[in-house]
Write an enzyme that holds these catalytic residues in place. Structure first.
Site, PDB file in Angstrom:
ATOM      1  N   ASP A 119      37.197  28.602  49.022  1.00 35.61           N
ATOM      2  CA  ASP A 119      37.785  29.068  50.268  1.00 35.61           C
ATOM      3  C   ASP A 119      37.319  30.468  50.626  1.00 35.61           C
ATOM      4  OD1 ASP A 119      39.144  30.215  48.144  1.00 35.61           O
ATOM      5  OD2 ASP A 119      41.152  29.744  48.871  1.00 35.61           O
ATOM      6  N   ASP A 171      36.086  36.968  47.070  1.00 32.41           N
ATOM      7  CA  ASP A 171      36.769  38.259  47.132  1.00 32.41           C
ATOM      8  C   ASP A 171      36.106  39.183  46.112  1.00 32.41           C
ATOM      9  OD1 ASP A 171      38.817  40.062  47.794  1.00 32.41           O
ATOM     10  OD2 ASP A 171      40.274  39.140  46.496  1.00 32.41           O
ATOM     11  N   THR A 210      36.124  34.720  40.363  1.00 32.82           N
ATOM     12  CA  THR A 210      36.375  33.280  40.259  1.00 32.82           C
ATOM     13  C   THR A 210      35.075  32.493  40.370  1.00 32.82           C
ATOM     14  OG1 THR A 210      38.509  33.641  41.327  1.00 32.82           O
ATOM     15  CG2 THR A 210      37.730  31.369  41.214  1.00 32.82           C
ATOM     16  N   LEU A 211      34.307  32.779  41.421  1.00 34.68           N
ATOM     17  CA  LEU A 211      33.084  32.013  41.639  1.00 34.68           C
ATOM     18  C   LEU A 211      32.081  32.244  40.506  1.00 34.68           C
ATOM     19  CD1 LEU A 211      32.074  29.990  43.690  1.00 34.68           C
ATOM     20  CD2 LEU A 211      30.895  31.842  44.875  1.00 34.68           C
ATOM     21  N   ARG A 249      43.188  25.233  44.887  1.00 34.07           N
ATOM     22  CA  ARG A 249      43.531  24.318  45.959  1.00 34.07           C
ATOM     23  C   ARG A 249      43.023  24.792  47.313  1.00 34.07           C
ATOM     24  NH1 ARG A 249      49.787  24.143  44.528  1.00 34.07           N
ATOM     25  NH2 ARG A 249      49.172  26.036  43.476  1.00 34.07           N
ATOM     26  N   ARG A 263      49.287  27.260  53.941  1.00 37.52           N
ATOM     27  CA  ARG A 263      47.981  26.597  53.826  1.00 37.52           C
ATOM     28  C   ARG A 263      47.720  25.668  55.001  1.00 37.52           C
ATOM     29  NH1 ARG A 263      45.931  27.126  48.510  1.00 37.52           N
ATOM     30  NH2 ARG A 263      47.549  27.188  46.928  1.00 37.52           N
TER      31      ARG A 263
HETATM   32  P1  XMP Z   1      38.065  36.425  43.489  1.00 42.05           P
HETATM   33  O1  XMP Z   1      38.654  37.818  43.514  1.00 42.05           O
HETATM   34  O2  XMP Z   1      37.998  35.878  42.116  1.00 42.05           O
HETATM   35  O3  XMP Z   1      39.149  35.594  44.251  1.00 42.05           O
HETATM   36  O4  XMP Z   1      36.749  36.351  44.254  1.00 42.05           O
HETATM   37  C1  XMP Z   1      38.900  34.413  44.854  1.00 42.05           C
HETATM   38  C2  XMP Z   1      40.207  33.690  45.019  1.00 42.05           C
HETATM   39  O5  XMP Z   1      41.275  34.583  45.328  1.00 42.05           O
HETATM   40  C3  XMP Z   1      42.073  34.062  46.341  1.00 42.05           C
HETATM   41  N1  XMP Z   1      42.014  34.955  47.503  1.00 42.05           N
HETATM   42  C4  XMP Z   1      42.755  34.842  48.601  1.00 42.05           C
HETATM   43  N2  XMP Z   1      43.694  33.930  48.929  1.00 42.05           N
HETATM   44  N3  XMP Z   1      43.979  35.012  51.011  1.00 42.05           N
HETATM   45  C5  XMP Z   1      44.307  34.038  50.146  1.00 42.05           C
HETATM   46  O6  XMP Z   1      45.136  33.210  50.481  1.00 42.05           O
HETATM   47  C6  XMP Z   1      43.065  35.965  50.753  1.00 42.05           C
HETATM   48  O7  XMP Z   1      42.801  36.845  51.592  1.00 42.05           O
HETATM   49  C7  XMP Z   1      42.410  35.862  49.470  1.00 42.05           C
HETATM   50  N4  XMP Z   1      41.453  36.607  48.885  1.00 42.05           N
HETATM   51  C8  XMP Z   1      41.229  35.992  47.672  1.00 42.05           C
HETATM   52  C9  XMP Z   1      41.532  32.690  46.652  1.00 42.05           C
HETATM   53  O8  XMP Z   1      42.255  31.733  45.913  1.00 42.05           O
HETATM   54  C10 XMP Z   1      40.103  32.729  46.180  1.00 42.05           C
HETATM   55  O9  XMP Z   1      39.603  31.477  45.786  1.00 42.05           O
END
Ligand code: XMP
Length: 177
Positions: free
Chosen positions: A99, A102, A106-107, A42, A164
């Site tokens: 968004d 990290d 996920t991507l 989301r 959010r």
């Molecule tokens: P990865 O580790 O898979 O994570 O690249 C990506 C997803 O992790 C969440 N994410 C965050 N959500 N603040 C948040 O609210 C953060 O600093 C943060 N870092 C990662 C987010 O859902 C992102 O799509």
């Protein structure tokens, strides 16, 4: 400012300016070509809504769901994907919108998943990038801001499903000092 927010990292005005610039970059690359924008829910909802209003070409919007953090502020390492896509992306250019990048898990997973639908090309656009946290070798094609390793909230990003709605990007209290 909510007590959970230690400080503002990017103001509403800074965000607006940067999103406008990102839209220009995307516009320059895709022009009037057909483009499917695939938003990862989301977290990218607000980014999506803002970005598409600066784009002039013919865009189709689709969404996909992914969640990796649960209620923690450290990635659980498993990105669950829920694909209920109706739009046919075969032989089309797809821009995946997320968004924040990290660890990259996920991507990377979403990219692999979308690849199996046979698009013409895939590009990626993230609003924020935390390159210091990367465990998967992936770089976004478009990026709003590169940030240090902070847990950030607002502008679509949540902490335990709240915050959010903040119109700015803030650093979560525990991480902010
Ligand atoms: P990865 O580790 O898979 O994570 O690249 C990506 C997803 O992790 C969440 N994410 C965050 N959500 N603040 C948040 O609210 C953060 O600093 C943060 N870092 C990662 C987010 O859902 C992102 O799509």
């Amino acid at each position: 400012m909510p007590r959970q927010v230690a400080r503002v990292l990017f103001t509403e005005a800074q965000i607006r300016q940067r999103v406008r610039e990102l839209a220009s970059e995307i516009q320059r690359d895709f022009g009037d070509e057909d483009l499917v924008i695939l938003a990862v829910l989301r977290g990218s909802m607000i980014f999506l809504a803002d970005l598409i209003r600066f784009l002039q070409g013919p865009v189709t919007i689709e969404v996909i769901r992914a969640a990796s953090y649960g209620h923690a502020t450290v990635s659980s390492g498993t990105a669950r994907i829920r694909d209920e896509m109706d739009v046919d992306i075969r032989n089309r250019d797809v821009l995946i919108l997320d968004d924040i990048l990290d660890t990259g898990r996920t991507l990377a997973r979403i990219k692999g998943h979308i690849q199996s639908h046979g698009p013409r090309a895939i590009r990626t656009c993230v609003f924020l990038d935390k390159p210091s946290r990367r465990v998967v070798d992936i770089k976004p094609d478009y990026c709003g801001f590169t940030i240090e390793d902070h847990f950030v909230v607002g502008y679509g990003l949540d902490y335990k499903d709240t915050l959010r709605n903040l119109p700015y990007i803030g650093i979560l209290e525990e991480e902010g000092n």
